[in-house]
Write a protein that holds these residues in place. Structure first.
Motif, PDB file in Angstrom:
ATOM      1  N   TYR A  10      25.023   6.924  31.953  1.00 26.44           N
ATOM      2  CA  TYR A  10      24.604   6.427  33.267  1.00 26.44           C
ATOM      3  C   TYR A  10      25.571   6.930  34.342  1.00 26.44           C
ATOM      4  O   TYR A  10      25.144   7.392  35.406  1.00 26.44           O
ATOM      5  CB  TYR A  10      24.555   4.899  33.253  1.00 26.44           C
ATOM      6  N   GLY A  11      26.860   6.850  34.086  1.00 29.97           N
ATOM      7  CA  GLY A  11      27.864   7.312  35.042  1.00 29.97           C
ATOM      8  C   GLY A  11      27.760   8.813  35.299  1.00 29.97           C
ATOM      9  O   GLY A  11      27.882   9.267  36.436  1.00 29.97           O
ATOM     10  N   LEU A  12      27.542   9.579  34.248  1.00 30.72           N
ATOM     11  CA  LEU A  12      27.363  11.021  34.419  1.00 30.72           C
ATOM     12  C   LEU A  12      26.111  11.330  35.231  1.00 30.72           C
ATOM     13  O   LEU A  12      26.107  12.258  36.044  1.00 30.72           O
ATOM     14  CB  LEU A  12      27.284  11.714  33.058  1.00 30.72           C
ATOM     15  N   GLY A  13      25.073  10.547  35.036  1.00 34.73           N
ATOM     16  CA  GLY A  13      23.853  10.721  35.822  1.00 34.73           C
ATOM     17  C   GLY A  13      24.080  10.429  37.298  1.00 34.73           C
ATOM     18  O   GLY A  13      23.621  11.175  38.165  1.00 34.73           O
ATOM     19  N   VAL A  14      24.815   9.362  37.577  1.00 32.86           N
ATOM     20  CA  VAL A  14      25.127   9.016  38.966  1.00 32.86           C
ATOM     21  C   VAL A  14      25.966  10.120  39.603  1.00 32.86           C
ATOM     22  O   VAL A  14      25.706  10.544  40.728  1.00 32.86           O
ATOM     23  CB  VAL A  14      25.863   7.655  39.048  1.00 32.86           C
ATOM     24  N   PHE A  15      26.966  10.609  38.888  1.00 31.04           N
ATOM     25  CA  PHE A  15      27.819  11.668  39.410  1.00 31.04           C
ATOM     26  C   PHE A  15      27.022  12.949  39.651  1.00 31.04           C
ATOM     27  O   PHE A  15      27.200  13.618  40.667  1.00 31.04           O
ATOM     28  CB  PHE A  15      28.979  11.928  38.450  1.00 31.04           C
ATOM     29  N   THR A  16      26.122  13.273  38.739  1.00 28.10           N
ATOM     30  CA  THR A  16      25.296  14.468  38.885  1.00 28.10           C
ATOM     31  C   THR A  16      24.391  14.367  40.102  1.00 28.10           C
ATOM     32  O   THR A  16      24.249  15.332  40.864  1.00 28.10           O
ATOM     33  CB  THR A  16      24.461  14.701  37.614  1.00 28.10           C
ATOM     34  N   VAL A  17      23.783  13.211  40.299  1.00 26.37           N
ATOM     35  CA  VAL A  17      22.920  13.014  41.475  1.00 26.37           C
ATOM     36  C   VAL A  17      23.739  13.141  42.748  1.00 26.37           C
ATOM     37  O   VAL A  17      23.298  13.769  43.722  1.00 26.37           O
ATOM     38  CB  VAL A  17      22.194  11.652  41.393  1.00 26.37           C
ATOM     39  N   TYR A  18      24.945  12.583  42.777  1.00 24.92           N
ATOM     40  CA  TYR A  18      25.817  12.688  43.947  1.00 24.92           C
ATOM     41  C   TYR A  18      26.150  14.151  44.242  1.00 24.92           C
ATOM     42  O   TYR A  18      26.054  14.602  45.384  1.00 24.92           O
ATOM     43  CB  TYR A  18      27.106  11.892  43.721  1.00 24.92           C
ATOM     44  N   VAL A  19      26.532  14.896  43.211  1.00 30.32           N
ATOM     45  CA  VAL A  19      26.905  16.295  43.398  1.00 30.32           C
ATOM     46  C   VAL A  19      25.718  17.105  43.908  1.00 30.32           C
ATOM     47  O   VAL A  19      25.852  17.908  44.839  1.00 30.32           O
ATOM     48  CB  VAL A  19      27.474  16.875  42.081  1.00 30.32           C
ATOM     49  N   LEU A  20      24.559  16.909  43.316  1.00 31.46           N
ATOM     50  CA  LEU A  20      23.373  17.652  43.740  1.00 31.46           C
ATOM     51  C   LEU A  20      22.953  17.285  45.164  1.00 31.46           C
ATOM     52  O   LEU A  20      22.591  18.165  45.954  1.00 31.46           O
ATOM     53  CB  LEU A  20      22.220  17.412  42.772  1.00 31.46           C
ATOM     54  N   LEU A  21      23.007  16.003  45.490  1.00 31.76           N
ATOM     55  CA  LEU A  21      22.618  15.570  46.824  1.00 31.76           C
ATOM     56  C   LEU A  21      23.562  16.122  47.893  1.00 31.76           C
ATOM     57  O   LEU A  21      23.114  16.624  48.924  1.00 31.76           O
ATOM     58  CB  LEU A  21      22.580  14.041  46.893  1.00 31.76           C
ATOM     59  N   THR A  22      24.857  16.073  47.639  1.00 29.80           N
ATOM     60  CA  THR A  22      25.792  16.624  48.621  1.00 29.80           C
ATOM     61  C   THR A  22      25.640  18.136  48.738  1.00 29.80           C
ATOM     62  O   THR A  22      25.753  18.689  49.837  1.00 29.80           O
ATOM     63  CB  THR A  22      27.251  16.272  48.282  1.00 29.80           C
ATOM     64  N   TYR A  23      25.369  18.815  47.642  1.00 27.12           N
ATOM     65  CA  TYR A  23      25.163  20.263  47.688  1.00 27.12           C
ATOM     66  C   TYR A  23      23.950  20.617  48.534  1.00 27.12           C
ATOM     67  O   TYR A  23      24.021  21.482  49.413  1.00 27.12           O
ATOM     68  CB  TYR A  23      25.013  20.815  46.271  1.00 27.12           C
ATOM     69  N   VAL A  24      22.843  19.926  48.281  1.00 20.80           N
ATOM     70  CA  VAL A  24      21.615  20.206  49.027  1.00 20.80           C
ATOM     71  C   VAL A  24      21.805  19.902  50.514  1.00 20.80           C
ATOM     72  O   VAL A  24      21.404  20.693  51.379  1.00 20.80           O
ATOM     73  CB  VAL A  24      20.431  19.392  48.438  1.00 20.80           C
ATOM     74  N   LEU A  25      22.437  18.787  50.837  1.00 18.30           N
ATOM     75  CA  LEU A  25      22.655  18.452  52.235  1.00 18.30           C
ATOM     76  C   LEU A  25      23.587  19.442  52.928  1.00 18.30           C
ATOM     77  O   LEU A  25      23.379  19.785  54.101  1.00 18.30           O
ATOM     78  CB  LEU A  25      23.203  17.037  52.363  1.00 18.30           C
ATOM     79  N   ARG A  26      24.584  19.916  52.227  1.00 17.13           N
ATOM     80  CA  ARG A  26      25.485  20.900  52.837  1.00 17.13           C
ATOM     81  C   ARG A  26      24.809  22.244  53.030  1.00 17.13           C
ATOM     82  O   ARG A  26      25.103  22.949  53.989  1.00 17.13           O
ATOM     83  CB  ARG A  26      26.739  21.054  52.000  1.00 17.13           C
ATOM     84  N   ILE A  27      23.927  22.612  52.137  1.00 19.09           N
ATOM     85  CA  ILE A  27      23.200  23.868  52.289  1.00 19.09           C
ATOM     86  C   ILE A  27      22.196  23.753  53.441  1.00 19.09           C
ATOM     87  O   ILE A  27      22.075  24.669  54.260  1.00 19.09           O
ATOM     88  CB  ILE A  27      22.481  24.256  50.975  1.00 19.09           C
ATOM     89  N   ILE A  28      21.491  22.629  53.526  1.00 17.32           N
ATOM     90  CA  ILE A  28      20.490  22.444  54.577  1.00 17.32           C
ATOM     91  C   ILE A  28      21.142  22.447  55.955  1.00 17.32           C
ATOM     92  O   ILE A  28      20.675  23.121  56.876  1.00 17.32           O
ATOM     93  CB  ILE A  28      19.698  21.145  54.351  1.00 17.32           C
ATOM     94  N   PHE A  29      22.222  21.694  56.116  1.00 18.97           N
ATOM     95  CA  PHE A  29      22.858  21.563  57.423  1.00 18.97           C
ATOM     96  C   PHE A  29      23.971  22.581  57.652  1.00 18.97           C
ATOM     97  O   PHE A  29      24.603  22.570  58.710  1.00 18.97           O
ATOM     98  CB  PHE A  29      23.383  20.136  57.610  1.00 18.97           C
ATOM     99  N   LYS A  30      24.213  23.450  56.668  1.00 16.00           N
ATOM    100  CA  LYS A  30      25.216  24.513  56.766  1.00 16.00           C
ATOM    101  C   LYS A  30      26.580  23.985  57.207  1.00 16.00           C
ATOM    102  O   LYS A  30      27.235  24.544  58.079  1.00 16.00           O
ATOM    103  CB  LYS A  30      24.744  25.596  57.721  1.00 16.00           C
ATOM    104  N   ARG A  31      26.992  22.886  56.592  1.00 15.90           N
ATOM    105  CA  ARG A  31      28.285  22.288  56.906  1.00 15.90           C
ATOM    106  C   ARG A  31      29.118  22.223  55.641  1.00 15.90           C
ATOM    107  O   ARG A  31      28.844  21.446  54.750  1.00 15.90           O
ATOM    108  CB  ARG A  31      28.106  20.883  57.459  1.00 15.90           C
ATOM    109  N   THR A  32      30.126  23.059  55.586  1.00 14.81           N
ATOM    110  CA  THR A  32      31.062  23.016  54.476  1.00 14.81           C
ATOM    111  C   THR A  32      32.446  22.706  55.025  1.00 14.81           C
ATOM    112  O   THR A  32      32.758  23.003  56.169  1.00 14.81           O
ATOM    113  CB  THR A  32      31.105  24.357  53.714  1.00 14.81           C
ATOM    114  N   THR A  33      33.259  22.101  54.201  1.00 17.37           N
ATOM    115  CA  THR A  33      34.615  21.770  54.627  1.00 17.37           C
ATOM    116  C   THR A  33      35.499  23.007  54.540  1.00 17.37           C
ATOM    117  O   THR A  33      35.216  23.936  53.784  1.00 17.37           O
ATOM    118  CB  THR A  33      35.204  20.651  53.764  1.00 17.37           C
ATOM    119  N   SER A  34      36.557  23.012  55.297  1.00 15.34           N
ATOM    120  CA  SER A  34      37.452  24.166  55.293  1.00 15.34           C
ATOM    121  C   SER A  34      38.284  24.234  54.014  1.00 15.34           C
ATOM    122  O   SER A  34      38.742  25.307  53.637  1.00 15.34           O
ATOM    123  CB  SER A  34      38.373  24.115  56.508  1.00 15.34           C
ATOM    124  N   ASP A  35      38.480  23.100  53.359  1.00 15.47           N
ATOM    125  CA  ASP A  35      39.268  23.089  52.126  1.00 15.47           C
ATOM    126  C   ASP A  35      38.384  23.027  50.882  1.00 15.47           C
ATOM    127  O   ASP A  35      38.766  22.474  49.868  1.00 15.47           O
ATOM    128  CB  ASP A  35      40.264  21.930  52.135  1.00 15.47           C
TER     129      ASP A  35
END
Length: 68
Positions: A10-35
């Motif tokens: 369950y924890g791995l699933g939650v972490f995977t969803v978080y990683v995928l969601l942040t990746y998709v949102l960063r690609i859509i809005f073209k906002r990546t952190t400098s670090d």
């Protein structure tokens, strides 16, 4: 399935969803952190937040299952 393995999955699933969601949102809005050191998208803080979120949600899920 072993009862101690279910919260880990369950924890791995939650972490995977978080990683995928942040990746998709960063690609859509073209906002990546400098670090962004991990795959050029994630910083260590991003992954620590995801890990903390997975632990909290897994703990909450387990508590809710024991109450029912």
């Amino acid at each position: 399935m072993h009862p101690k393995l279910k919260p880990v999955i369950y924890g791995l699933g939650v972490f995977t969803v978080y990683v995928l969601l942040t990746y998709v949102l960063r690609i859509i809005f073209k906002r990546t952190t400098s670090d962004a050191t991990i795959f050029g998208v994630y910083s260590t803080n991003d992954l620590l937040i995801g890990l903390l979120l997975a632990v909290v949600l897994t703990f909450s899920h387990q508590r809710r299952k024991t109450i029912k």
